[in-house]
Design a protein around this motif. Structure first.
Motif, PDB file in Angstrom:
ATOM      1  N   PRO A 135       0.710  -1.099  -0.073  1.00 14.28           N
ATOM      2  CA  PRO A 135      -0.291   0.081   0.109  1.00 14.28           C
ATOM      3  C   PRO A 135       0.815   1.269  -0.072  1.00 14.28           C
ATOM      4  N   ASN A 136       1.975   1.163   0.430  1.00 13.50           N
ATOM      5  CA  ASN A 136       3.034   2.249   0.269  1.00 13.50           C
ATOM      6  C   ASN A 136       3.569   2.778  -0.647  1.00 13.50           C
ATOM      7  N   TRP A 137       3.535   1.652  -1.876  1.00 16.66           N
ATOM      8  CA  TRP A 137       4.260   1.972  -3.149  1.00 16.66           C
ATOM      9  C   TRP A 137       3.398   1.845  -4.286  1.00 16.66           C
ATOM     10  N   GLN A 138       2.058   1.158  -4.110  1.00 19.55           N
ATOM     11  CA  GLN A 138       1.171   0.933  -5.245  1.00 19.55           C
ATOM     12  C   GLN A 138       0.754   2.206  -6.232  1.00 19.55           C
ATOM     13  N   VAL A 139       0.674   1.930  -7.464  1.00 22.39           N
ATOM     14  CA  VAL A 139       0.056   2.793  -8.578  1.00 22.39           C
ATOM     15  C   VAL A 139      -0.969   2.291  -9.004  1.00 22.39           C
ATOM     16  N   MET A 140      -1.860   3.316  -9.453  1.00 21.14           N
ATOM     17  CA  MET A 140      -2.835   3.110 -10.320  1.00 21.14           C
ATOM     18  C   MET A 140      -3.068   3.933 -11.389  1.00 21.14           C
ATOM     19  N   LEU A 141      -3.045   3.435 -12.488  1.00 26.09           N
ATOM     20  CA  LEU A 141      -2.999   3.953 -13.908  1.00 26.09           C
ATOM     21  C   LEU A 141      -4.366   3.641 -14.762  1.00 26.09           C
ATOM     22  N   CYS A 163       7.411  -0.409 -11.635  1.00 19.89           N
ATOM     23  CA  CYS A 163       6.744  -1.349 -12.553  1.00 19.89           C
ATOM     24  C   CYS A 163       6.007  -0.547 -13.507  1.00 19.89           C
ATOM     25  N   MET A 164       5.355   0.530 -13.321  1.00 21.12           N
ATOM     26  CA  MET A 164       4.763   1.175 -13.870  1.00 21.12           C
ATOM     27  C   MET A 164       5.703   1.928 -15.219  1.00 21.12           C
ATOM     28  N   PHE A 165       6.695   2.534 -14.725  1.00 20.26           N
ATOM     29  CA  PHE A 165       7.555   3.180 -15.542  1.00 20.26           C
ATOM     30  C   PHE A 165       8.275   2.155 -16.661  1.00 20.26           C
ATOM     31  N   ILE A 166       8.430   0.897 -16.156  1.00 22.92           N
ATOM     32  CA  ILE A 166       8.745  -0.009 -17.293  1.00 22.92           C
ATOM     33  C   ILE A 166       7.674  -0.341 -18.157  1.00 22.92           C
ATOM     34  N   HIS A 167       6.422  -0.591 -17.777  1.00 25.70           N
ATOM     35  CA  HIS A 167       5.416  -0.600 -18.644  1.00 25.70           C
ATOM     36  C   HIS A 167       5.096   0.468 -19.641  1.00 25.70           C
ATOM     37  N   ASN A 198       0.126   0.696 -26.199  1.00 30.45           N
ATOM     38  CA  ASN A 198       0.049   1.980 -26.451  1.00 30.45           C
ATOM     39  C   ASN A 198      -0.425   3.012 -24.989  1.00 30.45           C
ATOM     40  N   VAL A 199       0.151   2.538 -23.968  1.00 35.19           N
ATOM     41  CA  VAL A 199      -0.511   2.905 -22.718  1.00 35.19           C
ATOM     42  C   VAL A 199       0.223   4.412 -22.515  1.00 35.19           C
ATOM     43  N   ALA A 200       1.396   4.714 -22.981  1.00 38.38           N
ATOM     44  CA  ALA A 200       2.000   5.827 -22.502  1.00 38.38           C
ATOM     45  C   ALA A 200       1.361   7.026 -23.369  1.00 38.38           C
ATOM     46  N   THR A 201       0.989   6.743 -24.342  1.00 38.44           N
ATOM     47  CA  THR A 201       0.056   7.900 -24.966  1.00 38.44           C
ATOM     48  C   THR A 201      -1.290   8.067 -24.957  1.00 38.44           C
ATOM     49  N   SER A 202      -1.877   7.185 -24.102  1.00 36.01           N
ATOM     50  CA  SER A 202      -3.345   7.281 -23.699  1.00 36.01           C
ATOM     51  C   SER A 202      -3.498   7.249 -22.241  1.00 36.01           C
ATOM     52  N   ILE A 203      -2.614   7.992 -21.459  1.00 37.13           N
ATOM     53  CA  ILE A 203      -2.812   8.032 -19.931  1.00 37.13           C
ATOM     54  C   ILE A 203      -3.949   8.863 -19.571  1.00 37.13           C
ATOM     55  N   GLU A 204      -4.929   8.672 -18.766  1.00 37.91           N
ATOM     56  CA  GLU A 204      -6.186   9.062 -18.451  1.00 37.91           C
ATOM     57  C   GLU A 204      -5.861   9.779 -16.987  1.00 37.91           C
ATOM     58  N   LYS A 205      -5.358   8.942 -16.187  1.00 41.20           N
ATOM     59  CA  LYS A 205      -5.257   9.482 -14.700  1.00 41.20           C
ATOM     60  C   LYS A 205      -4.238   8.403 -14.167  1.00 41.20           C
ATOM     61  N   MET A 206      -3.458   9.022 -13.316  1.00 41.77           N
ATOM     62  CA  MET A 206      -2.331   8.337 -12.558  1.00 41.77           C
ATOM     63  C   MET A 206      -2.350   8.626 -11.147  1.00 41.77           C
ATOM     64  N   GLU A 207      -2.380   7.627 -10.362  1.00 40.42           N
ATOM     65  CA  GLU A 207      -2.051   7.971  -8.974  1.00 40.42           C
ATOM     66  C   GLU A 207      -1.103   7.049  -8.303  1.00 40.42           C
ATOM     67  N   VAL A 208      -0.006   7.805  -7.877  1.00 36.80           N
ATOM     68  CA  VAL A 208       1.244   7.102  -7.235  1.00 36.80           C
ATOM     69  C   VAL A 208       0.826   7.353  -5.739  1.00 36.80           C
ATOM     70  N   THR A 209       1.763   6.744  -4.806  1.00 32.18           N
ATOM     71  CA  THR A 209       1.835   6.804  -3.316  1.00 32.18           C
ATOM     72  C   THR A 209       2.958   7.812  -2.835  1.00 32.18           C
ATOM     73  N   ASP A 210       2.614   8.708  -2.312  1.00 31.43           N
ATOM     74  CA  ASP A 210       3.628   9.567  -1.750  1.00 31.43           C
ATOM     75  C   ASP A 210       4.268   8.821  -0.741  1.00 31.43           C
ATOM     76  N   TYR A 211       5.783   8.885  -0.795  1.00 33.13           N
ATOM     77  CA  TYR A 211       6.697   8.400   0.097  1.00 33.13           C
ATOM     78  C   TYR A 211       6.473   8.505   1.580  1.00 33.13           C
ATOM     79  N   TYR A 212       6.453  10.005   1.731  1.00 40.06           N
ATOM     80  CA  TYR A 212       6.080  10.581   3.081  1.00 40.06           C
ATOM     81  C   TYR A 212       4.897  10.334   3.707  1.00 40.06           C
ATOM     82  N   THR A 213       3.730  10.715   3.170  1.00 41.29           N
ATOM     83  CA  THR A 213       2.415  10.883   3.515  1.00 41.29           C
ATOM     84  C   THR A 213       1.811   9.627   3.319  1.00 41.29           C
ATOM     85  N   THR A 214       2.268   8.660   2.431  1.00 37.98           N
ATOM     86  CA  THR A 214       1.400   7.406   1.851  1.00 37.98           C
ATOM     87  C   THR A 214      -0.014   7.765   1.350  1.00 37.98           C
TER      88      THR A 214
END
Ligand SMILES: [Zn+2]
Length: 170
Positions: free
Chosen positions: A62-68, A82-86, A93-109
């Motif tokens: 939960p402190n690292w997960q990403v939803m794209l 894993c997201m950046f590798i993807h 064609n994911v990189a060209t069609s991103i609608e939303k991206m949520e990453v986890t802030d390392y400090y605040t989680t």
């Protein structure tokens, strides 16, 4: 006696007015609650499935997960790496069609917008996948983290291209 009668009448009227107001408020509160729980459901529609890139269960991190969200599809990742590798994989064609991206802030989680986040590389902190782009909502936090954990560089999302992925994650 008359006075008492009038005062109690006034008291009763006030009571009735108050009561009807309270009733209204309760109804309004209920309505708010309904709309809130609806929006909660919208937020919770994410299914923290196995990582799209490595297959690990994203709910374990939960402190690292990403939803794209790309092409109207939610893609879960265990960590930014894993997201950046993807994204760097041009066969999808994911990189060209991103609608939303949520990453986890390392400090605040907290889940934060991945497109406006700041990512620190080269630090002594590793994600479940090893070397990673460690995300922060605030540049100040990224700078503090870099100092505390021997980081090398702060990237904006736009700066993380295929070359940066290869350079920073190898
Ligand atoms: Zn993964």
């Amino acid at each position: 006696m008359k006075q008492i009668f009038y005062s109690s009448l006034i008291f009763i009227s006030i009571f009735i007015i108050n009561f009807s107001c309270t009733n209204k408020t309760t109804q309004e509160e209920e309505n708010t609650e309904v709309s809130e729980s609806t929006s909660d459901k919208t937020e919770q529609k994410y299914e923290w499935t196995d990582c799209q890139n490595c297959g690990m269960p994203t709910n374990d991190f939960p402190n690292w997960q990403v939803m794209l969200k790309a092409n109207s599809e939610n893609l879960a990742f265990c960590a930014p790496r894993c997201m950046f590798i993807h994204l760097a994989d041009s066969s999808n064609n994911v990189a060209t069609s991103i609608e939303k991206m949520e990453v986890t802030d390392y400090y605040t989680t907290q889940k934060i917008d991945g497109k406006t986040a700041f990512y620190v590389t080269g630090s002594d902190k590793t994600s479940p996948m090893g070397k990673d782009f460690v995300p922060f909502a605030k540049k100040e936090d990224a700078q503090n983290f870099m100092t505390e954990h021997n980081g090398k560089k702060i990237y904006s999302f736009g700066e993380i291209n295929k070359e940066a992925v290869v350079l920073e994650l190898k």
